[in-house]
Enzyme design. Structure first.
Site, PDB file in Angstrom:
ATOM      1  N   LYS A   1       5.471  11.337  -1.465  1.00  0.00           N
ATOM      2  CA  LYS A   1       6.005   9.978  -1.408  1.00  0.00           C
ATOM      3  C   LYS A   1       5.580   9.196  -2.646  1.00  0.00           C
ATOM      4  O   LYS A   1       4.406   8.870  -2.819  1.00  0.00           O
ATOM      5  CB  LYS A   1       5.522   9.212  -0.164  1.00  0.00           C
ATOM      6  CG  LYS A   1       6.346   7.930   0.017  1.00  0.00           C
ATOM      7  CD  LYS A   1       5.717   6.902   0.927  1.00  0.00           C
ATOM      8  CE  LYS A   1       4.734   6.026   0.245  1.00  0.00           C
ATOM      9  NZ  LYS A   1       5.315   5.136  -0.805  1.00  0.00           N
TER      10      LYS A   1
ATOM     11  N   GLU B   1     -12.170  -4.683  -8.041  1.00  0.00           N
ATOM     12  CA  GLU B   1     -11.149  -4.127  -8.928  1.00  0.00           C
ATOM     13  C   GLU B   1     -10.023  -5.144  -9.088  1.00  0.00           C
ATOM     14  O   GLU B   1      -9.423  -5.566  -8.100  1.00  0.00           O
ATOM     15  CB  GLU B   1     -10.608  -2.822  -8.342  1.00  0.00           C
ATOM     16  CG  GLU B   1      -9.648  -2.130  -9.280  1.00  0.00           C
ATOM     17  CD  GLU B   1      -9.221  -0.753  -8.783  1.00  0.00           C
ATOM     18  OE1 GLU B   1      -8.711  -0.648  -7.655  1.00  0.00           O
ATOM     19  OE2 GLU B   1      -9.394   0.221  -9.548  1.00  0.00           O
TER      20      GLU B   1
ATOM     21  N   GLU C   1       5.725   2.721   6.281  1.00  0.00           N
ATOM     22  CA  GLU C   1       6.833   3.412   6.942  1.00  0.00           C
ATOM     23  C   GLU C   1       6.798   4.902   6.627  1.00  0.00           C
ATOM     24  O   GLU C   1       6.252   5.691   7.387  1.00  0.00           O
ATOM     25  CB  GLU C   1       8.136   2.819   6.394  1.00  0.00           C
ATOM     26  CG  GLU C   1       9.094   2.298   7.426  1.00  0.00           C
ATOM     27  CD  GLU C   1      10.199   1.496   6.750  1.00  0.00           C
ATOM     28  OE1 GLU C   1      10.604   0.486   7.314  1.00  0.00           O
ATOM     29  OE2 GLU C   1      10.630   1.887   5.642  1.00  0.00           O
TER      30      GLU C   1
ATOM     31  N   GLY D   1       4.869   2.249   2.142  1.00  0.00           N
ATOM     32  CA  GLY D   1       3.629   2.833   2.636  1.00  0.00           C
ATOM     33  C   GLY D   1       3.516   2.847   4.145  1.00  0.00           C
ATOM     34  O   GLY D   1       3.246   3.890   4.752  1.00  0.00           O
TER      35      GLY D   1
ATOM     36  N   GLY E   1       5.107   6.425   4.286  1.00  0.00           N
ATOM     37  CA  GLY E   1       3.736   6.891   4.047  1.00  0.00           C
ATOM     38  C   GLY E   1       3.006   7.161   5.359  1.00  0.00           C
ATOM     39  O   GLY E   1       2.383   8.214   5.538  1.00  0.00           O
TER      40      GLY E   1
ATOM     41  N   CYS F   1      -7.311   2.850 -12.592  1.00  0.00           N
ATOM     42  CA  CYS F   1      -8.547   3.036 -11.839  1.00  0.00           C
ATOM     43  C   CYS F   1      -9.687   3.404 -12.773  1.00  0.00           C
ATOM     44  O   CYS F   1     -10.853   3.257 -12.426  1.00  0.00           O
ATOM     45  CB  CYS F   1      -8.341   4.116 -10.786  1.00  0.00           C
ATOM     46  SG  CYS F   1      -7.625   5.613 -11.463  1.00  0.00           S
TER      47      CYS F   1
ATOM     48  N   GLU G   1      -8.239   9.829  -4.418  1.00  0.00           N
ATOM     49  CA  GLU G   1      -8.651   9.287  -5.714  1.00  0.00           C
ATOM     50  C   GLU G   1      -8.376   7.801  -5.642  1.00  0.00           C
ATOM     51  O   GLU G   1      -7.225   7.373  -5.535  1.00  0.00           O
ATOM     52  CB  GLU G   1      -7.883   9.982  -6.839  1.00  0.00           C
ATOM     53  CG  GLU G   1      -8.552   9.805  -8.186  1.00  0.00           C
ATOM     54  CD  GLU G   1      -7.975   8.628  -8.926  1.00  0.00           C
ATOM     55  OE1 GLU G   1      -8.657   7.570  -8.938  1.00  0.00           O
ATOM     56  OE2 GLU G   1      -6.880   8.744  -9.469  1.00  0.00           O
TER      57      GLU G   1
ATOM     58  N   GLY H   1       9.947   5.511  -0.462  1.00  0.00           N
ATOM     59  CA  GLY H   1       9.912   4.510   0.607  1.00  0.00           C
ATOM     60  C   GLY H   1       8.598   3.771   0.609  1.00  0.00           C
ATOM     61  O   GLY H   1       7.795   3.903  -0.321  1.00  0.00           O
TER      62      GLY H   1
HETATM   63  P1  NAI Z   1      -1.781   0.882  -2.266  1.00  0.00           P
HETATM   64  O1  NAI Z   1      -3.010   1.690  -2.055  1.00  0.00           O
HETATM   65  O2  NAI Z   1      -1.319   0.012  -1.152  1.00  0.00           O
HETATM   66  O3  NAI Z   1      -0.548   1.863  -2.636  1.00  0.00           O
HETATM   67  C1  NAI Z   1      -0.658   3.190  -3.061  1.00  0.00           C
HETATM   68  C2  NAI Z   1       0.278   4.085  -2.270  1.00  0.00           C
HETATM   69  O4  NAI Z   1      -0.085   4.085  -0.900  1.00  0.00           O
HETATM   70  C3  NAI Z   1       1.757   3.678  -2.303  1.00  0.00           C
HETATM   71  O5  NAI Z   1       2.566   4.830  -2.398  1.00  0.00           O
HETATM   72  C4  NAI Z   1       1.947   3.006  -0.960  1.00  0.00           C
HETATM   73  O6  NAI Z   1       3.284   3.061  -0.513  1.00  0.00           O
HETATM   74  C5  NAI Z   1       1.042   3.841  -0.079  1.00  0.00           C
HETATM   75  N1  NAI Z   1       0.604   3.204   1.168  1.00  0.00           N
HETATM   76  C6  NAI Z   1       0.296   1.894   1.374  1.00  0.00           C
HETATM   77  N2  NAI Z   1      -0.068   1.686   2.647  1.00  0.00           N
HETATM   78  C7  NAI Z   1       0.007   2.894   3.268  1.00  0.00           C
HETATM   79  C8  NAI Z   1      -0.241   3.325   4.613  1.00  0.00           C
HETATM   80  N3  NAI Z   1      -0.648   2.488   5.549  1.00  0.00           N
HETATM   81  N4  NAI Z   1      -0.062   4.640   4.902  1.00  0.00           N
HETATM   82  C9  NAI Z   1       0.333   5.507   3.968  1.00  0.00           C
HETATM   83  N5  NAI Z   1       0.593   5.148   2.697  1.00  0.00           N
HETATM   84  C10 NAI Z   1       0.427   3.861   2.342  1.00  0.00           C
HETATM   85  O7  NAI Z   1      -2.000   0.014  -3.574  1.00  0.00           O
HETATM   86  P2  NAI Z   1      -1.268  -1.378  -4.011  1.00  0.00           P
HETATM   87  O8  NAI Z   1      -1.161  -2.314  -2.859  1.00  0.00           O
HETATM   88  O9  NAI Z   1      -0.029  -1.034  -4.734  1.00  0.00           O
HETATM   89  O10 NAI Z   1      -2.323  -1.974  -5.050  1.00  0.00           O
HETATM   90  C11 NAI Z   1      -3.401  -2.782  -4.607  1.00  0.00           C
HETATM   91  C12 NAI Z   1      -4.639  -2.495  -5.413  1.00  0.00           C
HETATM   92  O11 NAI Z   1      -5.042  -1.144  -5.205  1.00  0.00           O
HETATM   93  C13 NAI Z   1      -4.487  -2.632  -6.911  1.00  0.00           C
HETATM   94  O12 NAI Z   1      -4.602  -3.936  -7.344  1.00  0.00           O
HETATM   95  C14 NAI Z   1      -5.622  -1.755  -7.387  1.00  0.00           C
HETATM   96  O13 NAI Z   1      -6.823  -2.476  -7.330  1.00  0.00           O
HETATM   97  C15 NAI Z   1      -5.673  -0.639  -6.369  1.00  0.00           C
HETATM   98  N6  NAI Z   1      -4.935   0.563  -6.839  1.00  0.00           N
HETATM   99  C16 NAI Z   1      -5.652   1.628  -7.312  1.00  0.00           C
HETATM  100  C17 NAI Z   1      -4.987   2.725  -7.832  1.00  0.00           C
HETATM  101  C18 NAI Z   1      -5.712   3.905  -8.360  1.00  0.00           C
HETATM  102  O14 NAI Z   1      -5.192   4.613  -9.203  1.00  0.00           O
HETATM  103  N7  NAI Z   1      -6.881   4.230  -7.871  1.00  0.00           N
HETATM  104  C19 NAI Z   1      -3.531   2.762  -7.963  1.00  0.00           C
HETATM  105  C20 NAI Z   1      -2.869   1.628  -7.361  1.00  0.00           C
HETATM  106  C21 NAI Z   1      -3.573   0.574  -6.853  1.00  0.00           C
END
Ligand code: NAI
Ligand code: MG
Length: 485
Positions: A173, A381, A207, A205, A209, A282, A247, A203
């Site tokens: 996803k 972060e 949903e 997260g 995810g 990150c 990660e 799609g």
């Molecule tokens: P997020 O962790 O919500 O999104 C990453 C992925 O997880 C996306 O594909 C999303 O659709 C999916 N996701 C979200 N909720 C989910 C759930 N309940 N079940 C399964 N999958 C789910 O990150 P977001 O909201 O885009 O960014 C927020 C903060 O997270 C950023 O400001 C940053 O601090 C951190 N982040 C860290 C990353 C890294 O590389 N370690 C990458 C992206 C964000």
């Protein structure tokens, strides 16, 4: 730029969906719609997992050399299509055309590395008295993978290359903010892999995810993203007792010793460490520890360097800092900047920048705060071009502060003294330590986090261990003499 106007999920080798619901892929800098993408739900995820499950036995039995051959084709295709994909990503996510080719070089390296590594990923065997002991490495089955939006090409490669090399089938996803280049890659994957081996369900997260992480036929989960969602994924894995690799976020210390030789070069590298990827990495070196002795001179040069970073259209080759991924991320970063203005000393930046013709884009001026390690901007972060600088004098205090965060992904050290470098490296709680060059990623070198930054290691041979489980087969030459009769 040539893209389709609509992208469907890749399920069992076909582009198909059960729903008409879509979401837009928007140009980050202008808000313009680039394409629409099917909003996958439970039905699409279920079909994708079923396809991956059906494809698994044949894929697992496919010789590793043949799986490797297909991964090498993916690498070649990415190489041939880099320019086009760079433009897609630059528009879709706001990263610069200057920087994105490096993402593709790294992604290409991953497919090639795992194509080679799988050929030497042996189990173990030995002749023992009266027989043979064999340990086989077997793939898990269907792997569910969820990735973020900051470096899509790299994220896809970190996930697909080792999982497929090891003989697993995949349901991936992509992130709802950055699916376009992955959907384009999907068109090629559909041509070369047997149906069901790779499935892509674009799609949201909560949903697609959540449906993927909860699915009973998914045998392993892999996730990159926020620590908050990482915990949700880990709970989902715990509920079904399937392994999870994560990660997650970072707040990495970057440490400057007073014995550096070329201050200008160190200034440049530390500025890069904090602002590459528009600060949305990150790995970003967001806590810069500068030694007291060189502090005034270093800060003057660093401030100058930050002010010279060219902010502008992601498509302009001269631009070094593009825009943030979305309004949501822009507001989040600006909130942290406001917090910083209250709790720390703003040195430069601290405002949104307007780029003519790109009014929808969230361009943020490269920002420096002078602060201490206990402030919110130094602990949390931010994921934007915002650097916290901390002045240090005593080595042990600095080490304590460098480690005094929940994260432990990366770290940097600048020094001319090798013993100094190694002693500092030994004391840092981080999965990566870069001496004299930040973000020095090499194919094959383990990548992953200590503490809240994650579980498991990617990019390396050990990653293949994460995507396989061991089976012991013991062969006795003959049935032993009876015990009971
Ligand atoms: P997020 O962790 O919500 O999104 C990453 C992925 O997880 C996306 O594909 C999303 O659709 C999916 N996701 C979200 N909720 C989910 C759930 N309940 N079940 C399964 N999958 C789910 O990150 P977001 O909201 O885009 O960014 C927020 C903060 O997270 C950023 O400001 C940053 O601090 C951190 N982040 C860290 C990353 C890294 O590389 N370690 C990458 C992206 C964000
Ligand atoms: Mg977009």
């Amino acid at each position: 730029m040539t893209t389709d106007s609509h992208y469907l999920p890749l399920i069992n080798g076909e582009f198909t969906a059960f729903t008409d619901e879509t979401f837009p892929a928007a140009e980050a800098a202008t808000g313009k719609q680039l394409a629409t993408i099917t909003r996958s739900g439970k039905a699409e995820v279920n079909a994708a997992v079923a396809a991956a499950k059906a494809a698994f036995p044949a894929w697992a039995a496919t010789p590793a050399a043949e799986r490797a051959r297909l991964l090498l084709k993916v690498a070649d295709w990415l190489e041939e299509n880099t320019a086009r994909l760079v433009e897609i990503d630059a528009r879709d996510i706001g990263r610069t055309v200057f920087e994105l080719p490096q993402d593709y070089r790294q992604a290409i390296g991953q497919y090639r590395f795992f194509a080679a590594a799988i050929l030497t990923h042996d189990g173990w065997n030995n002749v023992v008295p009266g027989g043979w002991a064999i340990a086989k490495r077997e793939p898990y089955g269907v792997v569910g993978q969820i990735i973020p939006w900051n470096v899509p090409a790299i994220m896809v490669s970190f996930k697909l290359a080792p999982a497929l090399a090891a003989g697993n089938t995949v349901v991936l996803k992509p992130d709802e903010n950055a699916s376009l280049s992955t959907m384009e890659l999907g068109r090629y994957l559909a041509e070369i892999f047997p149906p069901g081996v790779v499935n892509i369900v674009p799609g949201f997260g909560e949903e697609a995810g959540a449906a993927l992480t909860a699915h009973p036929d998914v045998a392993k989960l892999a996730f990159t993203g926020s620590s908050e969602v990482g915990r949700i994924i880990a709970h989902a894995g715990a509920a079904r007792l399937v392994p999870v690799s994560l990660e997650l976020g970072g707040k990495s210390p970057n440490i400057v010793f007073p014995d550096i030789e070329d201050m200008d070069a160190v200034v440049d590298n530390t500025a890069f460490a904090a602002t590459f990827c528009n600060g949305q990495s990150c790995l970003a070196g967001t806590r810069l520890f500068v030694h007291d002795e060189i502090y005034p001179e270093f800060m003057a040069k660093l401030t100058d360097a930050f002010q010279r970073i060219q902010v502008g259209s992601p498509l302009d080759p001269a631009t070094r800092l593009g825009c943030l991924i979305s309004e949501k991320q822009g507001e989040r970063v600006m909130q942290y900047v406001e917090t910083g203005k209250n709790e720390a000393n703003l040195v430069t930046g601290g405002q949104r920048v307007e780029v003519p013709g790109h009014e929808a884009g969230w361009f943020v001026a490269p920002t420096i705060f002078e602060t201490t390690n206990n402030t919110r901007i130094a602990q949390e972060e931010i994921f934007g071009p915002v650097l916290s600088v901390i002045r240090w004098k005593d080595f042990d205090t600095m080490i304590h502060e460098a480690n005094d965060v929940v994260y432990g992904l990366a770290s940097g050290i600048y020094t001319s003294n090798l013993r100094n470098a190694m002693r500092t490296a030994d004391r840092l709680e981080a999965g990566q330590v870069w001496v004299n060059q930040y973000v020095n990623l090499v194919d094959g070198s383990p990548f992953g986090g200590y503490k809240d930054s994650g579980l498991g290691r990617e990019v390396c041979k050990e990653t293949l261990d994460m995507y396989t489980q061991l089976k012991s087969v013991m062969l006795a030459e003959q049935v032993p003499p009876p015990f009971y009769v």
